[in-house]
Design an enzyme around this catalytic site. Structure first.
Site, PDB file in Angstrom:
ATOM      1  N   GLU A  18      42.007  44.390  40.433  1.00  0.00           N
ATOM      2  CA  GLU A  18      40.969  43.120  40.392  1.00  0.00           C
ATOM      3  C   GLU A  18      39.746  44.117  39.855  1.00  0.00           C
ATOM      4  OE1 GLU A  18      43.683  40.339  43.534  1.00  0.00           O
ATOM      5  OE2 GLU A  18      41.475  41.599  44.538  1.00  0.00           O
ATOM      6  N   CYS A  32      40.498  37.310  44.712  1.00  0.00           N
ATOM      7  CA  CYS A  32      41.397  37.194  45.866  1.00  0.00           C
ATOM      8  C   CYS A  32      40.975  37.038  47.263  1.00  0.00           C
ATOM      9  CB  CYS A  32      42.309  38.819  45.384  1.00  0.00           C
ATOM     10  SG  CYS A  32      43.737  38.704  46.575  1.00  0.00           S
ATOM     11  N   HIS A  90      42.968  33.904  46.929  1.00  0.00           N
ATOM     12  CA  HIS A  90      44.249  34.109  47.046  1.00  0.00           C
ATOM     13  C   HIS A  90      45.410  32.681  48.191  1.00  0.00           C
ATOM     14  CE1 HIS A  90      48.441  36.707  48.319  1.00  0.00           C
ATOM     15  NE2 HIS A  90      48.203  36.890  47.124  1.00  0.00           N
TER      16      HIS A  90
END
Length: 199
Positions: free
Chosen positions: A22, A112, A136
């Site tokens: 990420e 996330c 997430h």
């Protein structure tokens, strides 16, 4: 003809335990688009940060040091990774930066578990309307009481952009490119990457 448009600038926070895909994919795609990216370590005073799968990232600066004029940046980005996201979300200086950027209508982005930093910065209390967010699935329950929770791969709500996890990072980063330097640049950057989706 000279380009009089000033180069866009973004800060990406990292910490021990940050999700490396990420962080690195976002940094890489922004740089491919000509965005100046400053990688800033949180709660690390020197040397590299060790990401969630053991990849080491050497930051450009360390939060708490003389980070170059944060207020001159156009976007601030928080990657996920459970440990890294928790460290970043709990840092008072980060919370203040996120809240200030949001109030100034600059881009605030998280992916996330990084979306937890949006909550700890109190962004849900700074908006006149309900704030849409994603994350997430593992941290959904921590967010859905304070936000309009969506399960889209990328959610853009005004100047707030959130996404779900490592598998959505390309879409997330390209959305940031679109917002910072335009859709044409996002398509130009995406073309050679052989992605399986259209930008």
């Amino acid at each position: 003809m000279a380009n009089h448009q000033q180069q866009k600038k973004a800060i990406v926070f990292v910490a021990d335990g940050t999700e490396e895909m990420e962080a690195v994919i976002t940094i890489d795609i922004l740089r491919r688009a000509g965005v100046q990216v400053l990688v800033v370590a949180v709660e690390t005073e020197a040397g590299p940060v060790t990401c969630s799968r053991g990849v080491k990232i050497v930051p450009d600066a360390y939060l708490g040091d003389d980070v170059p004029k944060i207020d001159t940046y156009d976007a601030v980005i928080v990657p996920g990774g459970a440990q890294g996201a928790a460290t970043i979300a709990q840092n008072a200086q980060v919370r203040s930066i996120l809240a200030d950027f949001y109030a100034q209508h600059k881009i605030v982005a998280a992916i996330c578990a990084g979306s937890l930093a949006i909550k700890t910065a109190g962004i849900q209390d700074k908006s006149q309307k309900p704030v849409h967010i994603t994350s997430h699935p593992s941290v959904k329950e921590e967010l859905e009481g304070d936000f309009v929770y969506k399960e889209d791969r990328v959610v853009a709500d005004s100047n707030l952009v959130t996404s779900r996890g490592p598998g959505t990072t390309f879409e997330f980063a390209l959305k940031l490119v679109s917002l910072l330097v335009g859709d044409d640049k996002a398509r130009e950057v995406a073309g050679p990457m052989v992605l399986n989706f259209e930008v």
